[in-house]
Design a protein around this motif. Structure first.
Motif, mmCIF file in Angstrom:
data_model
loop_
_atom_site.group_PDB
_atom_site.id
_atom_site.type_symbol
_atom_site.label_atom_id
_atom_site.label_comp_id
_atom_site.label_asym_id
_atom_site.label_seq_id
_atom_site.Cartn_x
_atom_site.Cartn_y
_atom_site.Cartn_z
ATOM 1 N N ALA A 195 0.874 -1.138 0.082
ATOM 2 C CA ALA A 195 -0.067 -0.017 -0.023
ATOM 3 C C ALA A 195 0.746 0.994 -0.017
ATOM 4 O O ALA A 195 1.905 1.320 0.712
ATOM 5 C CB ALA A 195 -1.120 -0.100 1.267
ATOM 6 N N ILE A 196 0.551 2.248 -0.670
ATOM 7 C CA ILE A 196 1.383 3.440 -0.856
ATOM 8 C C ILE A 196 0.868 4.584 0.264
ATOM 9 O O ILE A 196 -0.151 4.624 0.779
ATOM 10 C CB ILE A 196 0.623 4.135 -2.085
ATOM 11 N N ASP A 197 1.917 4.851 0.985
ATOM 12 C CA ASP A 197 1.834 5.873 2.051
ATOM 13 C C ASP A 197 1.559 7.269 1.318
ATOM 14 O O ASP A 197 2.531 7.811 1.011
ATOM 15 C CB ASP A 197 2.966 5.833 2.983
ATOM 16 N N PRO A 198 0.261 7.791 1.486
ATOM 17 C CA PRO A 198 0.210 9.104 0.815
ATOM 18 C C PRO A 198 1.085 10.171 1.061
ATOM 19 O O PRO A 198 1.749 11.228 0.348
ATOM 20 C CB PRO A 198 -1.407 9.554 1.207
ATOM 21 N N SER A 199 1.786 10.051 2.401
ATOM 22 C CA SER A 199 2.909 11.072 2.833
ATOM 23 C C SER A 199 4.055 11.298 2.063
ATOM 24 O O SER A 199 4.854 12.077 2.210
ATOM 25 C CB SER A 199 2.898 11.121 4.394
ATOM 26 N N THR A 200 4.198 10.124 1.241
ATOM 27 C CA THR A 200 5.593 9.886 0.610
ATOM 28 C C THR A 200 5.545 10.385 -0.922
ATOM 29 O O THR A 200 6.563 10.398 -1.520
ATOM 30 C CB THR A 200 5.857 8.431 0.745
ATOM 31 N N CYS A 238 0.237 14.447 -3.305
ATOM 32 C CA CYS A 238 -1.296 13.880 -3.457
ATOM 33 C C CYS A 238 -2.082 14.773 -4.242
ATOM 34 O O CYS A 238 -3.083 14.118 -4.751
ATOM 35 C CB CYS A 238 -1.881 13.506 -2.253
ATOM 36 N N ASN A 239 -1.573 15.972 -4.352
ATOM 37 C CA ASN A 239 -2.326 16.792 -5.394
ATOM 38 C C ASN A 239 -1.610 17.513 -6.676
ATOM 39 O O ASN A 239 -1.577 18.522 -6.871
ATOM 40 C CB ASN A 239 -2.947 18.015 -4.605
ATOM 41 N N ASP A 285 -6.275 14.602 -7.692
ATOM 42 C CA ASP A 285 -6.197 13.633 -6.472
ATOM 43 C C ASP A 285 -5.421 12.667 -6.978
ATOM 44 O O ASP A 285 -6.118 11.627 -7.628
ATOM 45 C CB ASP A 285 -7.721 13.473 -6.010
ATOM 46 N N VAL A 286 -4.219 12.326 -6.888
ATOM 47 C CA VAL A 286 -3.389 11.336 -7.352
ATOM 48 C C VAL A 286 -3.638 10.178 -6.735
ATOM 49 O O VAL A 286 -3.881 9.020 -7.367
ATOM 50 C CB VAL A 286 -1.828 11.734 -7.267
ATOM 51 N N MET A 287 -4.022 10.075 -5.529
ATOM 52 C CA MET A 287 -4.372 8.699 -4.824
ATOM 53 C C MET A 287 -5.761 8.207 -5.393
ATOM 54 O O MET A 287 -5.856 7.030 -5.739
ATOM 55 C CB MET A 287 -4.542 8.818 -3.382
ATOM 56 N N ARG A 288 -6.770 9.123 -5.837
ATOM 57 C CA ARG A 288 -8.041 8.645 -6.422
ATOM 58 C C ARG A 288 -7.719 7.914 -7.865
ATOM 59 O O ARG A 288 -8.036 7.034 -8.267
ATOM 60 C CB ARG A 288 -8.872 9.619 -6.433
ATOM 61 N N ILE A 289 -6.739 8.479 -8.541
ATOM 62 C CA ILE A 289 -6.165 8.082 -9.866
ATOM 63 C C ILE A 289 -5.577 6.908 -9.761
ATOM 64 O O ILE A 289 -6.219 5.691 -10.474
ATOM 65 C CB ILE A 289 -5.400 9.176 -10.340
ATOM 66 N N PHE A 290 -4.682 6.576 -8.876
ATOM 67 C CA PHE A 290 -4.204 5.431 -8.705
ATOM 68 C C PHE A 290 -5.182 4.255 -8.204
ATOM 69 O O PHE A 290 -4.955 3.157 -8.481
ATOM 70 C CB PHE A 290 -3.142 5.324 -7.344
ATOM 71 N N ALA A 291 -6.198 4.763 -7.393
ATOM 72 C CA ALA A 291 -7.051 3.782 -7.044
ATOM 73 C C ALA A 291 -7.904 3.345 -8.190
ATOM 74 O O ALA A 291 -8.273 2.063 -8.271
ATOM 75 C CB ALA A 291 -8.070 4.445 -5.982
ATOM 76 N N GLN A 292 -8.259 4.201 -8.822
ATOM 77 C CA GLN A 292 -8.968 3.822 -10.424
ATOM 78 C C GLN A 292 -8.264 2.729 -10.840
ATOM 79 O O GLN A 292 -8.801 1.820 -11.447
ATOM 80 C CB GLN A 292 -9.185 5.045 -10.941
ATOM 81 N N MET A 293 -6.970 3.051 -11.138
ATOM 82 C CA MET A 293 -5.992 2.095 -11.914
ATOM 83 C C MET A 293 -6.000 0.714 -11.287
ATOM 84 O O MET A 293 -6.085 -0.235 -11.884
ATOM 85 C CB MET A 293 -4.565 2.834 -12.016
ATOM 86 N N GLU A 294 -5.849 0.814 -9.859
ATOM 87 C CA GLU A 294 -5.864 -0.515 -9.012
ATOM 88 C C GLU A 294 -7.219 -1.279 -9.362
ATOM 89 O O GLU A 294 -7.106 -2.500 -9.463
ATOM 90 C CB GLU A 294 -5.726 -0.036 -7.656
#
Length: 412
Positions: free
Chosen positions: A383-388, A391-392, A397-406
Motif C-alpha cells: 500500500a502507498i503511504d500518501p505522505s510519501t 497527492c495533489n 487527486d493522485v491517490m484517487r487516480i491510482f485507486a481507479q487504476m488499481e
C-alpha cells in the motif's frame, strides 16, 4: 519534496507497466462459439459486479406531465425501481391502433440528464418517424441528481459498481417495456453516446430483448480509457476490466443483430485510431458469421456530443432496423422552441445511492470515505503511504487516480 516527486514518477511508471503487462498476457480468442461467448458474458458480469438478482421490478408508474404533440404524446413519468428508489423518464408514444417500435435513448453526462437538448432532439426526431421513445435519467443524473453520481463510492464499498446498478435498472425498464401493450416487444432498440455509449456496450451483452443498438462516443478499448491520468466518473469504474473481455469482444455478443458504432472526427475524449481498431475487430466477427450487412461503423464531422449529423445517422439506422421510413424534414430549431419544462419531483422518501447500496447489501458507507480508502493503491505490492508523494500533483487527486487504476487491474 524532490524525493516525493521521484517516487510519484516511479508509481505512475509501475502502473503503466502493469497495464502493458495485462495487455501482453491477454489471450486472443474468437468469440463465435458458445463456450467463448459464455466466457465473455461471465467477464462482463464480473467487471460490473452484476447479478440477475440485482435487476429490480418497475412499479408505481405515475404520469406527472403530458403534452399532445400531434402524431405522438409526450409524457414525463416517475416510477419505482428498488425499494424507495424513484426513476424518471421522458416517454413519447406514437398514436397508433397497434403496438409501435420503441427506442431507448440512454443518456451520458449531459448537464440536464434526459432533458439535455441533444437527447431531446433525438427523441423528437425518432417520434416524428413513428417510433415510440423512452429516455430515462440514469441514477444520480438529471432530476435524480440528488442521489449522487460522479463521486459516489458506496457501490464499491458494498461490492457493487455504479455502472452495474445503472445497467440493472435499465434492463428492468426494457423488460417492463417489452410487455407494455403500447410497444412492439419484438422491435425494441437502444442508442447512447458517451456515458450512454458505455451503457449500450453492456446492454449489447446483457439485454437480449434489444433488436438493434447504436453506440457512440465510447467504443474503443478499456486499457486506453482506464489508464488515463485523470479522475473518472464513478460510472466509468469497472472491476478488473483490463483483465476481462475487451470492448470488441463484448459488442461481438450482439452479432448478428444490427449494430452501429459511430465516432466524431473531432471527439477529443476518444482517440479515433482506437475507435477504428475496435470497430475493425467487431466488423471481422460479423463477417466471420456472414452478417457483415448488419454492422456499420461511421465517422461524422462532429465533436463528442451528438450533433444533428449524428442524430440523422443514428435515427436512420434505427428506423431501418425496425422497417420504418425515417422522417426527413425534421426542423430541430422548431423542436427547441417548443421544448418546455419537463422536470419532475420525487417523494421525500426517495433515497440516494448510499442508502440504495445499504438496502441491497447491508453495508453502510461512512460519509467521508474516499475511493482510495476502499481500493488501496499499491507500489511494489505494498500500500502507498500518501505522505510519501505529492497527492495533489497538478491539482489532481493522485491517490484517487491510482485507486481507479488499481480497481481496473484487479485480478480477483
Amino acid at each position: 519534496m524532490k524525493n516525493n516527486s521521484l517516487r510519484l514518477m516511479q508509481i505512475f511508471d509501475e502502473y503503466e507497466r502493469r497495464f502493458a503487462k495485462a495487455r501482453f498476457e491477454k489471450q486472443f480468442n474468437v468469440p463465435t462459439d458458445l463456450d467463448q461467448k459464455q466466457k465473455i458474458l461471465d467477464g462482463v458480469k464480473r467487471m460490473l459486479c452484476f447479478d440477475e438478482k440485482l435487476v429490480p421490478t418497475i412499479s408505481n408508474v405515475n404520469v406527472q406531465k403530458q403534452r399532445d404533440l400531434g402524431s405522438y404524446i409526450e409524457y414525463q413519468v416517475t416510477y419505482q425501481t428498488w425499494k424507495d428508489v424513484y426513476g424518471s423518464s421522458t416517454v413519447m408514444i406514437t398514436k397508433s391502433n397497434k403496438p409501435t417500435p420503441l427506442v431507448f435513448i440512454v443518456c451520458g453526462h449531459g448537464n440536464k440528464g434526459r432533458l439535455t437538448e441533444s437527447y431531446t432532439l433525438m427523441a423528437h426526431r425518432l417520434a416524428k418517424s413513428g417510433l415510440s421513445v423512452i429516455v430515462p435519467d440514469n441514477i444520480g443524473q438529471g432530476d435524480r441528481e440528488f442521489m449522487g453520481h460522479w463521486n459516489v463510492v458506496s457501490p464499491f464499498n458494498g461490492g457493487l459498481t455504479l455502472q452495474g446498478l445503472i445497467v440493472a435498472e435499465t434492463i428492468a425498464l426494457i423488460r417492463a417495456a417489452k410487455v407494455h401493450p403500447a410497444f412492439d416487444g419484438d422491435n425494441i432498440c437502444a442508442c447512447g453516446n458517451s456515458g450512454g455509449g458505455t451503457l449500450t456496450l453492456f446492454l449489447s451483452a446483457l439485454a437480449p430483448e434489444l433488436k438493434a443498438i447504436s453506440s457512440s462516443g465510447y467504443p474503443s478499448e478499456f486499457v486506453g480509457l482506464l489508464s488515463k491520468e485523470k479522475s473518472h466518473c464513478a460510472c466509468n469504474l469497472l472491476n478488473g476490466c483490463v483483465y476481462g473481455p475487451e470492448m470488441w469482444e463484448i459488442f461481438s455478443l450482439f452479432a448478428p443483430k444490427p449494430l452501429l458504432l459511430s465516432q466524431g472526427w473531432f471527439d477529443n475524449l476518444i482517440p479515433i485510431e482506437i475507435a477504428k481498431r475496435n470497430a475493425r475487430k467487431v466488423s471481422q466477427i460479423y463477417s466471420s458469421i456472414n452478417a457483415e450487412q448488419n454492422f456499420k461503423f461511421e465517422l461524422t464531422a462532429t465533436k463528442h456530443p451528438w450533433a444533428e449529423e449524428d442524430r440523422i445517422l443514428i435515427s436512420n439506422f434505427l428506423c431501418k432496423a425496425v422497417n420504418v421510413e425515417p422522417c426527413t424534414d425534421v426542423d430541430e430549431q422548431a423542436i427547441i422552441n417548443m421544448l418546455g419544462d419537463g422536470s419532475i419531483t420525487f417523494p421525500d422518501s426517495a433515497v440516494d445511492v448510499d442508502r440504495l447500496v445499504y438496502n441491497l447489501t447491508g453495508i453502510e458507507t461512512p460519509k467521508n470515505m474516499k475511493l482510495q480508502d476502499i481500493i488501496l493503491p499499491t507500489y511494489n505490492g505494498e500500500a502507498i503511504d500518501p505522505s510519501t508523494i505529492d497527492c495533489n500533483f497538478n491539482g489532481d487527486d493522485v491517490m484517487r487516480i491510482f485507486a481507479q487504476m488499481e480497481y481496473s487491474l484487479k485480478t480477483k
